[in-house]
Motif scaffolding. Structure first.
Motif: not given
Length: 401
Positions: A245-246, A249-250, A253, A265, A271, A273, A310
């Motif tokens: 997820s990190l 992330h973009d 998102a 998240c 989490d 980010y 990120v």
């Protein structure tokens, strides 16, 4: 199915379902009230010992620090499995040419114990690697689990051990899928990583469905009916998903609203980010960045933003070239220890005139760079637009990220 086969199949079904009390009762009912000690009676006693060892295995008993000393027998789980192999060999030898069915049981269970020993050795290496001040080489662990799968794919195939074969395969495949995912994450490959994390999740769910969940009291996991090893592998999957997820992330998102993204998240194991955002705001860092050094194949990144994976704030800092040069020149980053560097540069004001006789304006750019390697070729950087000491720069960073 013969009576003995049916008995043993039921026994291993209980073991595979984590119903160790039921497996013990099942064996006790099979024992005669009186009579001579035959090889089969010895085998039944062995099965009770195997049940205890399997429960210890699922409670991660192989992680307990039980070392051999001069006057004390090695009582680690791995050593226990070795002793049990010797016991099986004695039972097998005692019934040669008399009870081929019992011989076959002993041979198949020996194969199963060898597989258990291989997994214990793998988990022990993972544990020691996590404690060392070195990066984990995911490819090496992936090769090892795949070797275990290949070595034992044709082992303990007797119908009586079918339940154990099924859960052994699921356990190995969970580990395999997670290490494959970590290898793909290092290469910043979105779709393969996503598919592998989902594969691990599906196998964990299939394994959980096979459990009947007796009442467990397992130290840190007292409130869960699931065995510690299973919970540990769930946490490993959660850690891989958090990293996914990190790193992406973009991309993620862009598929949903900011509010939904924050909510999704927040349900992760970590989490990362949001930790970046909180840290940047709390300590007024110019930016917090995760980036690569162009030695990975980033098949999903926007070329214009590459090599940033990120960042927060979500922009490329003007010092990016300096950061990349600093990374390439800093050998200390090969360890897990964070590095702090301060640089003071004099820049020409880009808006000033260069005509003869017109004064030029200069300003001083003072920045502190905090760098660490989180993966081979992937780096985490904090930039402060002021001078910070090494102690101040990280500001108990390990507690915040």
């Amino acid at each position: 199915m013969e009576k003995e086969d049916e008995f043993l199949f039921t026994y291993f079904s209980y073991i595979s379902q984590q119903c160790f009390d039921k497996s013990k009762e099942h064996v006790e009912k099979e024992k005669p009230a009186k009579g001579p000690v035959t090889p089969y009676i010895t085998f039944l006693n062995f099965l009770q010992q195997l049940g205890v060892s399997e429960k210890n295995y699922m409670e991660i008993g192989f992680m307990h620090n039980k070392q051999k000393s001069f006057l004390r027998k090695d009582n680690s789980l791995r050593a226990t499995y070795d002793y049990m192999k010797n016991d099986l060999k004695k039972i097998e030898d005692s019934c040669k040419n008399q009870n081929r069915r019992l011989q076959n049981y002993c041979q198949n269970i020996t194969q199963f114990i060898n597989a258990r020993i291989n997994l214990v050795d793998l988990y022990d290496k993972m544990y020691k690697q996590a404690l060392s001040n070195k990066h984990m080489i995911y490819k090496d662990f992936l090769n090892e689990i795949e070797t275990i799968i290949q070595r034992h794919c044709l082992g303990f195939t007797d119908i009586t051990l079918t339940p154990m074969k099924a859960v052994f395969s699921l356990e190995c495949e969970v580990v395999q899928q997670l290490f494959k995912a970590m290898v793909e994450l290092q290469k910043l490959r979105f779709l393969p990583s996503l598919a592998l994390v989902h594969g691990a999740h599906a196998r964990l769910a299939a394994w959980e469905n096979r459990m009947q969940k007796e009442t467990w009291k397992l130290g840190l996991f007292k409130n869960s009916p699931l065995p510690t090893l299973f919970l540990w592998l769930q946490k490993l999957k959660g850690a891989v998903l958090s990293k996914f997820s990190l790193y992406f992330h973009d991309i993620l998102a862009n598929q949903t609203t900011p509010m939904d993204m924050r909510h999704l998240c927040s349900r992760l194991h970590q989490d990362f980010y949001q930790k970046m955002v909180t840290f940047q705001r709390k300590y007024e860092a110019a930016c917090v960045i995760l980036l690569s050094d162009n030695q990975v194949s980033c098949d999903t990144a926007d070329y214009d933003s590459f090599p940033i994976i990120v960042s927060y704030p979500p922009r490329s800092p003007p010092q990016l070239d300096i950061i990349l040069k600093m990374i390439s020149d800093t050998n200390e980053l090969l360890t897990l220890k964070p590095i702090t560097k301060f640089r003071s540069l004099v820049r020409t004001d880009s808006n000033s005139s260069f005509l003869e006789g017109v004064p030029q304006f200069y300003f001083q750019d003072q920045c502190t760079y905090c760098l660490t390697m989180v993966e081979p070729n992937i780096y985490f950087v904090i930039l402060f637009e002021s001078k910070k000491s090494e102690k101040d720069a990280w500001i108990d960073f390990s507690k915040n990220f």
